[in-house]
Design a protein around this motif. Structure first.
Motif, PDB file in Angstrom:
ATOM      1  N   SER A   2       0.824  -1.212   0.000  1.00 55.98           N
ATOM      2  CA  SER A   2       0.000   0.000   0.000  1.00 55.98           C
ATOM      3  C   SER A   2       0.855   1.258   0.000  1.00 55.98           C
ATOM      4  CB  SER A   2      -0.914   0.018   1.227  1.00 55.98           C
ATOM      5  OG  SER A   2      -0.166   0.195   2.416  1.00 55.98           O
ATOM      6  N   GLY A   3       2.091   1.155   0.506  1.00 51.23           N
ATOM      7  CA  GLY A   3       2.939   2.339   0.613  1.00 51.23           C
ATOM      8  C   GLY A   3       2.595   3.193   1.825  1.00 51.23           C
ATOM      9  N   ALA A   4       1.695   2.703   2.707  1.00 52.69           N
ATOM     10  CA  ALA A   4       1.301   3.464   3.888  1.00 52.69           C
ATOM     11  C   ALA A   4       2.388   3.385   4.956  1.00 52.69           C
ATOM     12  CB  ALA A   4      -0.018   2.926   4.437  1.00 52.69           C
ATOM     13  N   ARG A   5       2.389   4.378   5.851  1.00 50.44           N
ATOM     14  CA  ARG A   5       3.324   4.354   6.977  1.00 50.44           C
ATOM     15  C   ARG A   5       2.930   3.248   7.948  1.00 50.44           C
ATOM     16  NH1 ARG A   5       2.635  10.069   6.126  1.00 50.44           N
ATOM     17  NH2 ARG A   5       4.608  11.047   5.507  1.00 50.44           N
ATOM     18  N   VAL A   6       3.900   2.808   8.738  1.00 53.04           N
ATOM     19  CA  VAL A   6       3.663   1.700   9.663  1.00 53.04           C
ATOM     20  C   VAL A   6       2.523   2.008  10.618  1.00 53.04           C
ATOM     21  CG1 VAL A   6       4.661   0.281  11.486  1.00 53.04           C
ATOM     22  CG2 VAL A   6       6.064   0.949   9.525  1.00 53.04           C
ATOM     23  N   GLY A   7       2.553   3.202  11.242  1.00 58.59           N
ATOM     24  CA  GLY A   7       1.499   3.563  12.186  1.00 58.59           C
ATOM     25  C   GLY A   7       0.142   3.632  11.539  1.00 58.59           C
ATOM     26  N   GLU A   8       0.084   4.071  10.288  1.00 54.63           N
ATOM     27  CA  GLU A   8      -1.193   4.144   9.581  1.00 54.63           C
ATOM     28  C   GLU A   8      -1.766   2.754   9.345  1.00 54.63           C
ATOM     29  OE1 GLU A   8      -0.179   8.267   7.124  1.00 54.63           O
ATOM     30  OE2 GLU A   8       0.244   6.330   6.234  1.00 54.63           O
ATOM     31  N   VAL A   9      -0.900   1.804   9.029  1.00 50.78           N
ATOM     32  CA  VAL A   9      -1.359   0.430   8.803  1.00 50.78           C
ATOM     33  C   VAL A   9      -1.817  -0.195  10.116  1.00 50.78           C
ATOM     34  CG1 VAL A   9      -0.671  -1.884   8.072  1.00 50.78           C
ATOM     35  CG2 VAL A   9       0.092   0.103   6.774  1.00 50.78           C
ATOM     36  N   LEU A  10      -1.037  -0.038  11.172  1.00 51.26           N
ATOM     37  CA  LEU A  10      -1.366  -0.674  12.450  1.00 51.26           C
ATOM     38  C   LEU A  10      -2.629  -0.089  13.077  1.00 51.26           C
ATOM     39  CD1 LEU A  10       2.200  -1.073  14.004  1.00 51.26           C
ATOM     40  CD2 LEU A  10       0.752  -2.846  13.013  1.00 51.26           C
ATOM     41  N   ASN A  11      -3.062   1.079  12.635  1.00 46.83           N
ATOM     42  CA  ASN A  11      -4.282   1.689  13.159  1.00 46.83           C
ATOM     43  C   ASN A  11      -5.486   1.490  12.244  1.00 46.83           C
ATOM     44  OD1 ASN A  11      -3.926   3.619  15.751  1.00 46.83           O
ATOM     45  ND2 ASN A  11      -1.995   3.529  14.611  1.00 46.83           N
ATOM     46  N   ARG A  22       8.577   0.497   3.129  1.00 44.51           N
ATOM     47  CA  ARG A  22       8.343   1.553   2.132  1.00 44.51           C
ATOM     48  C   ARG A  22       9.577   1.774   1.261  1.00 44.51           C
ATOM     49  NH1 ARG A  22       4.482   6.151   3.211  1.00 44.51           N
ATOM     50  NH2 ARG A  22       6.249   7.539   3.273  1.00 44.51           N
ATOM     51  N   ARG A  23      10.731   1.806   1.884  1.00 47.07           N
ATOM     52  CA  ARG A  23      11.969   1.988   1.120  1.00 47.07           C
ATOM     53  C   ARG A  23      12.177   0.815   0.151  1.00 47.07           C
ATOM     54  NH1 ARG A  23      17.498   3.295   1.571  1.00 47.07           N
ATOM     55  NH2 ARG A  23      18.210   3.101  -0.577  1.00 47.07           N
ATOM     56  N   THR A  24      11.855  -0.383   0.614  1.00 45.24           N
ATOM     57  CA  THR A  24      12.033  -1.573  -0.224  1.00 45.24           C
ATOM     58  C   THR A  24      11.066  -1.563  -1.399  1.00 45.24           C
ATOM     59  OG1 THR A  24      12.681  -2.791   1.768  1.00 45.24           O
ATOM     60  CG2 THR A  24      12.144  -4.093  -0.180  1.00 45.24           C
ATOM     61  N   LEU A  25       9.817  -1.167  -1.154  1.00 42.10           N
ATOM     62  CA  LEU A  25       8.840  -1.090  -2.250  1.00 42.10           C
ATOM     63  C   LEU A  25       9.299  -0.093  -3.302  1.00 42.10           C
ATOM     64  CD1 LEU A  25       6.092  -1.751  -3.511  1.00 42.10           C
ATOM     65  CD2 LEU A  25       5.094   0.050  -2.073  1.00 42.10           C
ATOM     66  N   ALA A  26       9.808   1.074  -2.858  1.00 41.66           N
ATOM     67  CA  ALA A  26      10.303   2.081  -3.803  1.00 41.66           C
ATOM     68  C   ALA A  26      11.432   1.506  -4.655  1.00 41.66           C
ATOM     69  CB  ALA A  26      10.768   3.326  -3.056  1.00 41.66           C
ATOM     70  N   TRP A  27      12.297   0.703  -4.032  1.00 46.38           N
ATOM     71  CA  TRP A  27      13.413   0.092  -4.767  1.00 46.38           C
ATOM     72  C   TRP A  27      12.896  -0.861  -5.844  1.00 46.38           C
ATOM     73  CZ3 TRP A  27      15.404  -4.653  -5.967  1.00 46.38           C
ATOM     74  CH2 TRP A  27      16.747  -4.706  -6.376  1.00 46.38           C
ATOM     75  N   SER A  83       1.807  12.012   1.662  1.00 44.19           N
ATOM     76  CA  SER A  83       1.965  10.636   2.138  1.00 44.19           C
ATOM     77  C   SER A  83       3.428  10.287   2.374  1.00 44.19           C
ATOM     78  CB  SER A  83       1.389   9.648   1.109  1.00 44.19           C
ATOM     79  OG  SER A  83       2.236   9.550  -0.025  1.00 44.19           O
ATOM     80  N   GLY A  84       4.339  11.013   1.735  1.00 40.48           N
ATOM     81  CA  GLY A  84       5.758  10.729   1.895  1.00 40.48           C
ATOM     82  C   GLY A  84       6.283   9.678   0.932  1.00 40.48           C
ATOM     83  N   PHE A  85       5.389   8.893   0.320  1.00 43.59           N
ATOM     84  CA  PHE A  85       5.884   7.814  -0.533  1.00 43.59           C
ATOM     85  C   PHE A  85       6.545   8.338  -1.811  1.00 43.59           C
ATOM     86  CE2 PHE A  85       5.653   4.417  -3.688  1.00 43.59           C
ATOM     87  CZ  PHE A  85       6.339   3.426  -3.003  1.00 43.59           C
ATOM     88  N   PRO A  86       5.998   9.379  -2.480  1.00 42.03           N
ATOM     89  CA  PRO A  86       6.721   9.902  -3.646  1.00 42.03           C
ATOM     90  C   PRO A  86       8.148  10.335  -3.318  1.00 42.03           C
ATOM     91  CG  PRO A  86       4.485  10.715  -3.658  1.00 42.03           C
ATOM     92  CD  PRO A  86       4.683  10.030  -2.327  1.00 42.03           C
ATOM     93  N   ASP A  87       8.372  10.815  -2.095  1.00 41.61           N
ATOM     94  CA  ASP A  87       9.729  11.185  -1.702  1.00 41.61           C
ATOM     95  C   ASP A  87      10.608   9.945  -1.564  1.00 41.61           C
ATOM     96  OD1 ASP A  87       9.185  13.888  -1.648  1.00 41.61           O
ATOM     97  OD2 ASP A  87       8.568  13.873   0.442  1.00 41.61           O
ATOM     98  N   GLU A  88      10.037   8.851  -1.013  1.00 38.30           N
ATOM     99  CA  GLU A  88      10.779   7.588  -0.929  1.00 38.30           C
ATOM    100  C   GLU A  88      11.172   7.124  -2.331  1.00 38.30           C
ATOM    101  OE1 GLU A  88      11.647   5.701   1.643  1.00 38.30           O
ATOM    102  OE2 GLU A  88      10.405   6.271   3.361  1.00 38.30           O
ATOM    103  N   TYR A  89      10.209   7.207  -3.252  1.00 40.12           N
ATOM    104  CA  TYR A  89      10.473   6.762  -4.619  1.00 40.12           C
ATOM    105  C   TYR A  89      11.495   7.678  -5.295  1.00 40.12           C
ATOM    106  CZ  TYR A  89       9.814   5.556  -9.513  1.00 40.12           C
ATOM    107  OH  TYR A  89      10.032   5.181 -10.805  1.00 40.12           O
ATOM    108  N   ALA A  90      11.354   8.999  -5.077  1.00 36.97           N
ATOM    109  CA  ALA A  90      12.296   9.948  -5.677  1.00 36.97           C
ATOM    110  C   ALA A  90      13.714   9.696  -5.188  1.00 36.97           C
ATOM    111  CB  ALA A  90      11.871  11.380  -5.352  1.00 36.97           C
TER     112      ALA A  90
END
Length: 718
Positions: A372-381, A511-516, A549-556
């Motif tokens: 999903s690319g969501a943050r850990v806390g977002e998923v756990l909640n 998230r870092r691994t998915l971006a890779w 969401s921060g994920f585009p930054d991870e991907y960038a």
């Protein structure tokens, strides 16, 4: 334990500052969790402050402050200072960050940095904050430089000195640092002579082989094993409700209301069923290793009292002649297949059901968190009912709370979090995993820490959250890996989950691994025909595609690393005499040389910097299949991925046009073109090939041969 209060003159307290008394609540001006017990709230006089009543995130670990760890001479002043951090309505900004510190942040800085600062000051003989002088701070800086700790920790330990100074105007005179800013306000980077390392050294991606097999087995659990585990777990819960202990708690007595002779009939039928299936009596190992009949399980199955062992029906069981098994198997059949064969040779045991349910929940977390690319806390909640299918688009939407960046108009963190206005767009696999979780347990929180409803929260636990913490989930990931590898060893399989050389598995690394994978393996398969590139396309349509969401930054950031690696390889190839042909050959050579000068040795401190740099024309070199795109969006002939004004716009190398002015071909590209030409030549030479196909392939072969010839001859075909 309490610390005697040191009274301060009222005229020493600045205007606008509320000063706590011994009975003042620690969380006086903080929002409290609805389940917080007012009678148990910490008071200022206590040396142990429980901050859990102000924590709303379900996944957060227990939060508290232990002031006995602070040197006695500075303890009372530290309590006053921390109380102001928690409660003062007008927080002081440090490092240009507005808003009051969150409770979670206070619990982090207290043991990680502030304790070190106060201990060092006490060792220098400081008994009051006003005794801190600029020369003493210079000594502190030298001591910090001598510490063999990470640069990040050094930054934090300097920040706590700056924070104590920033709050001086709301503290009494005896607690104030000098008027002048520490170290004359000089930047921390200049003070230490070093900068914080870039994200590459802080968040390590999971190794490719490890992640592939972790995801593979998580999908197997959800798609192949889940029905069997769900059925067994439901049966386990039903049997538990009929166990003698549960019956006593529910104040049920007797033997389930059996009429005279009815229990004997049930025992006869039960024993005949075991004989028919060729199965032993339910058993378990005693502490001395001997096998014994599992009477509690048998009592639950027959819905009777555990004292059955001392009755006539019990003697019937003992004298049945059936062997005693190693465990008590549940009735739920094994229907799941792995490689066309049942994934288990025996039914799930009573003592296995809970563990397999936990493993299934962990598998669901891997799928939901990673894809999903969501943050850990977002998923756990995430909560029950968080997914729905959009009838207009057919896309799966996932809704949930976010906490990072959830702030009020004054910049203060909203502890309850906020519902994300734009949902995540997820693939079917994620929606399926959430559906499994909703069937696994009745709790509103999907990743609940205690899956079994009869397991209440520990009596000693003070945290109100019901979800697993990130630390617990990391432990569950390790247990999942251990189970899979043991299963493979027992089954003679070679597709276990290999160890990750970069360290233990942790949810924060997904998230870092998915971006890779998206950047490096866009055509890699997630499952069946679902590719990483396809999953990324869907993600971009929802919240994961927004910069908040921060994920585009991870991907960038991952894209930045990938392009720099490519530039290094290209520069080395040119230095070794690689020839480049095509209309963009000159632009290619210029960009490689200029990019090396511009970006060589560049260190990024934040992922967002990568996104800004990716728009630099010098980095617009994209290698495709048998070609290299020296990208200029204004003249590109292909369909662009993104808009012209977006720095992240890229060419669609799958849609490369032969006459595009952005084309260049290196010797490495020509090797691929020659391989394509060889494959086409075999088709053209096939006398049985249809005429239309023969003509089409002959035309393409001629084009490729021309490209190869002009490149080998060093002639530019422009």
């Amino acid at each position: 334990m309490t610390t005697p209060e040191r009274q301060l003159p009222q005229n020493d307290i600045p205007d606008g500052t509320q000063w706590p008394g011994p009975d003042t609540l620690v969380l006086l001006h903080r929002r409290l969790h609805p389940e917080a017990d007012p009678s148990k709230l910490s008071r200022f006089r206590d040396d142990y402050w429980d901050l859990n009543p102000a924590i709303f995130e379900h996944h957060k670990r227990s939060s508290s402050l232990n002031f006995t760890l602070i040197p006695a001479e500075l303890r009372q002043a530290t309590k006053y200072y921390i109380w102001q951090l928690l409660n003062h309505p007008e927080p002081r900004a440090v490092a240009s960050r507005p808003g009051r510190l969150s409770v979670a942040t206070v619990t982090i800085l207290f043991p990680a940095s502030l304790q070190f600062v106060l201990k060092w000051l006490a060792e220098q003989g400081v008994t009051e904050f006003r005794e801190i002088t600029q020369p003493l701070l210079d000594d502190y800086l030298e001591a910090l430089r001598d510490e063999e700790v990470s640069i990040d920790r050094c930054y934090r330990r300097l920040t706590e000195i700056r924070r104590l100074w920033a709050y001086r105007d709301i503290l009494p005179a005896s607690m104030r640092l000098p008027d002048a800013p520490p170290w004359a306000g000089e930047d921390t980077r200049d003070l230490l002579g070093r900068t914080r390392g870039d994200r590459e050294n802080r968040t390590r991606r999971i190794g490719e082989a490890t992640m592939q097999m972790l995801l593979c087995w998580a999908i197997r659990f959800v798609e192949d094993f889940s029905e069997d585990i769900l059925a067994a777990h439901a049966e386990h819960l039903d049997l538990h409700s009929r166990m003698p202990e549960a019956r006593r708690r529910a104040r049920l007595t007797g033997q389930g209301g059996h009429r005279s002779g009815e229990l004997k009939q049930k025992v006869v039928a039960y024993l005949e069923d075991l004989r028919r299936r060729g199965e032993p009596l339910p058993g378990r190992r005693r502490e001395d290793g001997a096998l014994e009949i599992h009477w509690q399980h048998l009592a639950a199955v027959l819905n009777c009292n555990a004292q059955i062992r001392y009755t006539v029906p019990g003697r019937m069981v003992i004298e049945s002649g059936l062997p005693v098994g190693e465990q008590a198997c549940l009735d739920a059949p094994i229907t799941g297949l792995l490689d066309g064969r049942p994934w288990r040779s025996t039914r799930i045991g009573r003592d296995e059901a809970s563990r397999l349910a936990r493993l299934l929940s962990t598998a669901c977390f891997v799928i939901v968190s990673y894809l999903s690319g969501a943050r850990v806390g977002e998923v756990l909640n995430l909560r029950r009912g968080c997914t729905k299918r959009d009838p207009a688009t057919g896309l799966w939407l996932m809704e949930g709370l976010y906490f990072k960046g959830a702030e009020d108009e004054d910049g203060n963190k909203i502890p309850e979090g906020q519902m994300r206005p734009d949902p995540w767009v997820v693939i079917n696999l994620v929606a399926g995993a959430i559906s499994v979780l909703e069937r696994l347990h009745p709790n509103p929180v999907l990743f609940v820490n205690q899956i079994e409803p009869y397991l209440n929260r520990s009596r000693g636990s003070k945290r109100h959250g019901e979800a697993r913490s990130d630390r617990v989930m990391a432990s569950d990931l390790a247990s999942f890996t251990t189970w899979v590898n043991a299963y493979c060893a027992q089954s003679g399989r070679s597709d276990g989950i290999p160890d990750d050389a970069r360290g233990a598995l942790a949810p924060s690394r997904f998230r870092r691994t998915l971006a890779w994978f998206i950047r490096r393996r866009p055509r890699g398969l997630i499952a069946a025909s679902v590719q990483y590139g396809h999953a990324h396309t869907q993600m971009l349509q929802g919240y994961a595609g927004s910069y908040e969401s921060g994920f585009p930054d991870e991907y960038a950031f991952e894209d930045w690393l990938f392009r720099l690696e490519g530039l290094t390889e290209d520069e080395q190839a040119l230095a070794q005499g690689e020839y480049v042909s095509g209309p963009a050959a000159d632009a290619y050579r210029y960009r490689i040389a200029a990019a090396s000068r511009e970006f060589g040795g560049r260190v990024l401190k934040k992922e967002r910097q990568a996104r800004d740099l990716l728009g630099n024309p010098l980095l617009q070199i994209h290698h495709g299949k048998g070609m290299t795109c020296v990208f200029d969006p204004a003249t590109a002939a292909c369909q662009l991925r993104g808009s012209l004004g977006d720095p992240m716009v890229t060419p669609d190398t799958d849609d490369c046009r032969p006459k595009c002015p952005n084309l260049a071909r290196t010797d490495r590209d020509i090797v691929q073109v020659e391989r394509q030409a060889k494959e086409l030549a075999e088709i053209v030479d096939d006398a049985l090939a249809p005429p239309i196909r023969h003509a089409r392939e002959q035309h393409e072969l001629t084009r490729l041969q021309t490209i190869i010839r002009t490149h080998r001859e060093g002639v530019d075909p422009r």
